[in-house]
Motif scaffolding. Structure first.
Motif, PDB file in Angstrom:
ATOM      1  N   ARG A   1      44.163  53.233  30.461  1.00 16.90           N
ATOM      2  CA  ARG A   1      43.666  52.278  31.440  1.00 16.90           C
ATOM      3  C   ARG A   1      43.305  52.962  32.749  1.00 16.90           C
ATOM      4  O   ARG A   1      42.299  52.624  33.392  1.00 16.90           O
TER       5      ARG A   1
ATOM      6  N   THR B   1      49.567  41.892  32.942  1.00 18.68           N
ATOM      7  CA  THR B   1      48.150  42.255  32.963  1.00 18.68           C
ATOM      8  C   THR B   1      47.282  41.246  33.710  1.00 18.68           C
ATOM      9  O   THR B   1      46.503  41.627  34.598  1.00 18.68           O
ATOM     10  N   PRO B   2      47.354  39.949  33.420  1.00 26.08           N
ATOM     11  CA  PRO B   2      46.506  39.008  34.177  1.00 26.08           C
ATOM     12  C   PRO B   2      46.877  38.935  35.640  1.00 26.08           C
ATOM     13  O   PRO B   2      46.012  38.717  36.498  1.00 26.08           O
TER      14      PRO B   2
ATOM     15  N   SER C   1      45.420  41.964  37.425  1.00 25.30           N
ATOM     16  CA  SER C   1      43.977  41.765  37.548  1.00 25.30           C
ATOM     17  C   SER C   1      43.639  40.804  38.684  1.00 25.30           C
ATOM     18  O   SER C   1      42.595  40.946  39.340  1.00 25.30           O
TER      19      SER C   1
ATOM     20  N   GLY D   1      38.780  44.832  42.366  1.00 27.06           N
ATOM     21  CA  GLY D   1      39.270  43.807  41.453  1.00 27.06           C
ATOM     22  C   GLY D   1      38.491  43.761  40.152  1.00 27.06           C
ATOM     23  O   GLY D   1      39.073  43.612  39.065  1.00 27.06           O
ATOM     24  N   GLU D   2      37.173  43.898  40.247  1.00 22.78           N
ATOM     25  CA  GLU D   2      36.360  43.905  39.031  1.00 22.78           C
ATOM     26  C   GLU D   2      36.690  45.112  38.150  1.00 22.78           C
ATOM     27  O   GLU D   2      36.765  44.998  36.919  1.00 22.78           O
TER      28      GLU D   2
ATOM     29  N   VAL E   1      39.561  46.801  38.082  1.00 25.81           N
ATOM     30  CA  VAL E   1      40.903  46.610  37.516  1.00 25.81           C
ATOM     31  C   VAL E   1      40.852  45.649  36.340  1.00 25.81           C
ATOM     32  O   VAL E   1      41.477  45.884  35.292  1.00 25.81           O
ATOM     33  N   ARG E   2      40.124  44.587  36.503  1.00 31.32           N
ATOM     34  CA  ARG E   2      40.013  43.610  35.411  1.00 31.32           C
ATOM     35  C   ARG E   2      39.358  44.226  34.180  1.00 31.32           C
ATOM     36  O   ARG E   2      39.793  44.004  33.041  1.00 31.32           O
ATOM     37  N   GLU E   3      38.333  45.045  34.392  1.00 28.39           N
ATOM     38  CA  GLU E   3      37.674  45.698  33.264  1.00 28.39           C
ATOM     39  C   GLU E   3      38.578  46.737  32.609  1.00 28.39           C
ATOM     40  O   GLU E   3      38.610  46.866  31.374  1.00 28.39           O
TER      41      GLU E   3
ATOM     42  N   LEU F   1      41.833  46.731  32.483  1.00 23.04           N
ATOM     43  CA  LEU F   1      42.957  46.099  31.800  1.00 23.04           C
ATOM     44  C   LEU F   1      42.536  45.167  30.678  1.00 23.04           C
ATOM     45  O   LEU F   1      43.398  44.541  30.051  1.00 23.04           O
ATOM     46  N   ASP F   2      41.245  45.074  30.431  1.00 20.83           N
ATOM     47  CA  ASP F   2      40.761  44.183  29.380  1.00 20.83           C
ATOM     48  C   ASP F   2      41.295  44.661  28.028  1.00 20.83           C
ATOM     49  O   ASP F   2      41.005  45.775  27.586  1.00 20.83           O
TER      50      ASP F   2
END
Length: 372
Positions: free
Chosen positions: A19, A287-288, A291, A356-357, A359-361, A363-364
């Motif tokens: 990650r 995870t969420p 994110s 943020g974008e 991190v979200r990608e 941790l997907d």
């Protein structure tokens, strides 16, 4: 003869390392993270770049460092009271009278330049403090951008660039404190509700719903009118309302995780409930929440700016983006009061959104699916 099974196997890469590697590969978010973190860490050294305290004073063959300590008003041989105090505080002069003053090393620098006897004062690159008024120009403030004030001054003659820089540090610190407290409370409450369920979950949710029905803005207005507005008070108020959203996220994740086999195995070997929650379930449930953290920081910065704009935020003369935006509204014809605070806020929030974008990608979970 060596077989394929005898070949040395490469060590498997952990999910966390994958990650992190994925996050570093997302250039826009990774570079935004580096820029923001670097700017925030450097902001704690702002007094050495932007401030009214001298860095070094050479006087009478001796060296003084006002950035690190205070000196009496008569240290440098000139009897103008209040010129050379490094802080605003009371002292006693030779006659026993109380003296209250604040440093003006810029005036001392000019005095040494006139004397031309080898004494000198080294000032920061921008020799203005966040609350220092500069009223030496023609007319009344706010003054437009100039070589002396690169972004102009506000309606009290204070340098906008300096106040924006100090306001950046305060805004980021405030958002980090509120987000941290909200996450700690929300994770603890959500994990408890999701793990124990039944009547604990039912009563806990009712409490969360009742607490969430309290109007946030009215609460801030009432408390701000009754109590002295401080950094800690405002952070506490926002944190008491910010933990509820995290609670719902964690509750749902813990509900899902507690039914899995590894939780049953932990119960079978006799581990306690606290250990199961914090050692086994939560690491697989964050995870969420992680994110969502950068966007929570954006929301908290925006909340502080809004409260300062409305007059219920940090007390004056604290450097504040919201207060500068409020001045821009009152002085709409002075374009620098409108443009520069909004640009600073936009750039900061945009960097956090990019983080943020990314991190979200990173941790997907679909990125690391076995089907891929």
């Amino acid at each position: 003869m060596k077989t394929l099974s005898d070949a040395p196997s490469e060590p498997s890469e952990s999910l966390l390392k994958r990650r992190l590697r994925r996050f570093r590969g997302l250039r826009r978010g990774y570079y935004s993270f580096l820029i923001l973190v670097t700017a925030y860490l450097l902001s704690f050294g702002l007094p050495f770049v932007m401030g009214r305290q001298a860095l070094v004073v050479h006087y009478d063959s001796q060296w003084y460092f006002p950035a690190f300590r205070s000196y009496f008003y008569n240290t440098f041989g000139i009897g103008n009271r209040g010129l050379y105090l490094a802080k605003t505080f009371e002292q006693t002069d030779a006659e026993g009278k109380r003296v209250l003053g604040q440093a003006d090393y810029a005036a001392l620098k000019k005095q040494f330049a006139k004397q031309d006897n080898g004494n000198f004062v080294l000032m920061p690159l921008i020799p203005f403090g966040p609350n220092q008024q500069s009223l030496d120009q023609k007319g009344n403030p706010p003054y437009p951008p100039s070589w002396q004030h690169w972004l102009g001054t506000d309606d009290r003659g204070r340098d906008i660039l300096v106040r924006l820089a100090y306001g950046f540090r305060i805004s980021i610190s405030f958002a980090l404190v509120v987000t941290g407290i909200s996450y700690m409370v929300g994770i603890a409450v959500g994990a408890t509700l999701g793990y124990y369920g039944r009547w604990v979950d039912m009563l806990g949710l009712r409490f969360v719903e009742i607490w969430g029905s309290i109007p946030f803005l009215y609460t801030v207005i009432i408390l701000a009118s009754l109590l002295p507005r401080t950094f800690g008070l405002l952070a506490g108020i926002l944190a008491t309302f910010g933990w509820m959203g995290i609670t719902y996220y964690i509750r749902g994740e813990v509900y899902r995780e507690r039914s899995k086999d590894y939780v049953a195995a932990a119960i079978a070997v006799g581990e306690g409930h606290t250990s199961i929650i914090f050692r086994h379930i939560l690491p697989n449930s964050l995870t969420p929440v992680i994110s969502f953290a950068p966007f929570a920081i954006v929301a908290n910065i925006t909340s502080l700016v809004a409260l300062d704009f409305l007059g219920y935020g940090l007390p004056p003369p604290t450097p504040s983006w919201g207060e500068l935006i409020g001045q821009g509204k009152e002085n709409i014809r002075d374009w620098h009061l409108v443009v520069f605070p909004l640009v600073a806020m936009f750039l900061t929030l945009q960097l956090i959104v990019f983080i943020g974008e990314a991190v979200r990608e990173a941790l997907d979970p679909k990125t690391y699916s076995r089907l891929r």
